[in-house]
Design an enzyme around this catalytic site. Structure first.
Site, PDB file in Angstrom:
ATOM      1  N   LYS A  13       1.805   3.353  -6.534  1.00 60.54           N
ATOM      2  CA  LYS A  13       0.365   3.544  -6.740  1.00 60.54           C
ATOM      3  C   LYS A  13      -0.188   4.696  -5.902  1.00 60.54           C
ATOM      4  O   LYS A  13      -0.919   5.546  -6.412  1.00 60.54           O
ATOM      5  CB  LYS A  13      -0.387   2.250  -6.404  1.00 60.54           C
ATOM      6  CG  LYS A  13      -0.056   1.070  -7.289  1.00 60.54           C
ATOM      7  CD  LYS A  13      -0.966  -0.112  -7.016  1.00 60.54           C
ATOM      8  CE  LYS A  13      -0.860  -0.629  -5.582  1.00 60.54           C
ATOM      9  NZ  LYS A  13       0.501  -1.150  -5.267  1.00 60.54           N
ATOM     10  N   ARG A  89      -7.277  -7.220  -6.636  1.00 64.93           N
ATOM     11  CA  ARG A  89      -5.977  -7.896  -6.672  1.00 64.93           C
ATOM     12  C   ARG A  89      -6.039  -9.226  -7.419  1.00 64.93           C
ATOM     13  O   ARG A  89      -4.989  -9.805  -7.720  1.00 64.93           O
ATOM     14  CB  ARG A  89      -5.466  -8.154  -5.247  1.00 64.93           C
ATOM     15  CG  ARG A  89      -5.094  -6.904  -4.468  1.00 64.93           C
ATOM     16  CD  ARG A  89      -4.585  -7.276  -3.098  1.00 64.93           C
ATOM     17  NE  ARG A  89      -4.318  -6.131  -2.248  1.00 64.93           N
ATOM     18  CZ  ARG A  89      -3.146  -5.516  -2.151  1.00 64.93           C
ATOM     19  NH1 ARG A  89      -2.134  -5.942  -2.887  1.00 64.93           N
ATOM     20  NH2 ARG A  89      -2.991  -4.480  -1.346  1.00 64.93           N
ATOM     21  N   ARG A 128      11.169   1.988   2.255  1.00 64.73           N
ATOM     22  CA  ARG A 128       9.912   2.714   2.385  1.00 64.73           C
ATOM     23  C   ARG A 128       9.525   2.932   3.847  1.00 64.73           C
ATOM     24  O   ARG A 128       9.582   2.017   4.660  1.00 64.73           O
ATOM     25  CB  ARG A 128       8.784   1.957   1.670  1.00 64.73           C
ATOM     26  CG  ARG A 128       7.472   2.710   1.686  1.00 64.73           C
ATOM     27  CD  ARG A 128       6.469   2.141   0.711  1.00 64.73           C
ATOM     28  NE  ARG A 128       5.925   0.850   1.125  1.00 64.73           N
ATOM     29  CZ  ARG A 128       4.916   0.254   0.511  1.00 64.73           C
ATOM     30  NH1 ARG A 128       4.373   0.808  -0.558  1.00 64.73           N
ATOM     31  NH2 ARG A 128       4.465  -0.913   0.943  1.00 64.73           N
ATOM     32  N   ARG A 161       6.738  -0.623   7.897  1.00 61.60           N
ATOM     33  CA  ARG A 161       5.810  -1.726   8.115  1.00 61.60           C
ATOM     34  C   ARG A 161       6.559  -3.049   8.207  1.00 61.60           C
ATOM     35  O   ARG A 161       7.593  -3.247   7.568  1.00 61.60           O
ATOM     36  CB  ARG A 161       4.799  -1.795   6.963  1.00 61.60           C
ATOM     37  CG  ARG A 161       3.790  -0.696   6.980  1.00 61.60           C
ATOM     38  CD  ARG A 161       2.976  -0.567   5.709  1.00 61.60           C
ATOM     39  NE  ARG A 161       2.700  -1.827   5.014  1.00 61.60           N
ATOM     40  CZ  ARG A 161       1.819  -1.921   4.016  1.00 61.60           C
ATOM     41  NH1 ARG A 161       1.141  -0.849   3.627  1.00 61.60           N
ATOM     42  NH2 ARG A 161       1.613  -3.059   3.409  1.00 61.60           N
ATOM     43  N   ARG A 172       5.130 -11.000  -0.599  1.00 63.63           N
ATOM     44  CA  ARG A 172       4.135 -10.121  -1.200  1.00 63.63           C
ATOM     45  C   ARG A 172       4.326 -10.009  -2.706  1.00 63.63           C
ATOM     46  O   ARG A 172       3.355 -10.013  -3.468  1.00 63.63           O
ATOM     47  CB  ARG A 172       4.224  -8.735  -0.557  1.00 63.63           C
ATOM     48  CG  ARG A 172       3.864  -8.710   0.915  1.00 63.63           C
ATOM     49  CD  ARG A 172       4.217  -7.385   1.532  1.00 63.63           C
ATOM     50  NE  ARG A 172       3.311  -6.327   1.094  1.00 63.63           N
ATOM     51  CZ  ARG A 172       3.605  -5.037   1.158  1.00 63.63           C
ATOM     52  NH1 ARG A 172       4.791  -4.642   1.582  1.00 63.63           N
ATOM     53  NH2 ARG A 172       2.718  -4.128   0.772  1.00 63.63           N
TER      54      ARG A 172
END
Length: 219
Positions: A13, A89, A128, A161, A172
């Site tokens: 995104k 969301r 990531r 993270r 998640r």
């Protein structure tokens, strides 16, 4: 032009939002950036939101909606429009957004869903890394930095993270595929949905997205 860009964590995104901004000259509003800015400013809303993010949980609707609408109503956004990344969301958030925009005489023009298989999302998230200075996103597999551990753009250190590690990733994704995925039906019912295959090369996804969005908005 007001666009909602949604997809699971790791679907690209943020990367695609930046390309859309370059094409359509509107503002990229990331819920993550809004939360981080509020936390750094020391606001109460920011501290509460950050506590949820660190646990890999969704920030409650009332907090999220208030923070996002505050940003949307600022003059620069009103002039150029926006691309929402990471918000809404849930159906409740989407309805609250529509209600808030209606009071301003505005609305969401289109929503874009970046569709990526769960197995691929797990691979992406586990690889990531994000720069500490301005949150630029890299992936050791699909979009590595030129120098390992260093951001190409601002030279800051890259980090991973805590919610991109281990069981937090699964948690998640569980939330997304049980709750956020319902936005497909919400925006489809309004005839405001573009479905994009996000399981391709970044530039290929971008070219397809921009072409389809231009056609959609010119209807």
């Amino acid at each position: 032009m007001n666009i909602v860009l949604f997809g699971a964590q790791g679907s690209g995104k943020g990367t695609q939002a930046e390309k859309l901004v370059a094409t359509f000259h509107c503002h990229h509003i990331s819920s993550g950036d809004i939360f981080r800015d509020a936390f750094e400013d020391g606001s109460e809303l920011g501290r509460v939101a950050h506590s949820y993010i660190e646990r890999g949980e969704l920030v409650p609707d009332d907090i999220t909606v208030e923070m996002m609408l505050q940003r949307i109503t600022q003059p620069d956004i009103a002039r150029a429009g926006f691309i929402l990344d990471g918000f809404p969301r849930t159906i409740a958030q989407a309805k609250a957004l529509d209600e808030g925009l209606a009071k301003l005489g505005r609305e969401i023009d289109c929503s874009v869903y970046l569709d990526v298989p769960r197995a691929e999302l797990i691979k992406r998230l586990s690889g990531r890394y994000i720069c500490k200075a301005h949150q630029h996103v890299y992936n050791v597999r699909t979009n590595p930095p030129k120098v390992a551990g260093i951001c190409d753009i601002d030279g800051s250190e890259l980090y991973q993270r805590t919610d991109d590690q281990g069981s937090a990733i699964e948690k998640r994704l569980d939330i997304f595929f049980s709750e956020t995925i319902q936005l497909l039906d919400y925006y489809r019912a309004q005839n405001k949905l573009l479905h994009i295959d996000g399981n391709r090369d970044i530039d290929e996804v971008s070219a397809d997205l921009i072409e389809k969005l231009k056609k959609y908005l010119s209807r």
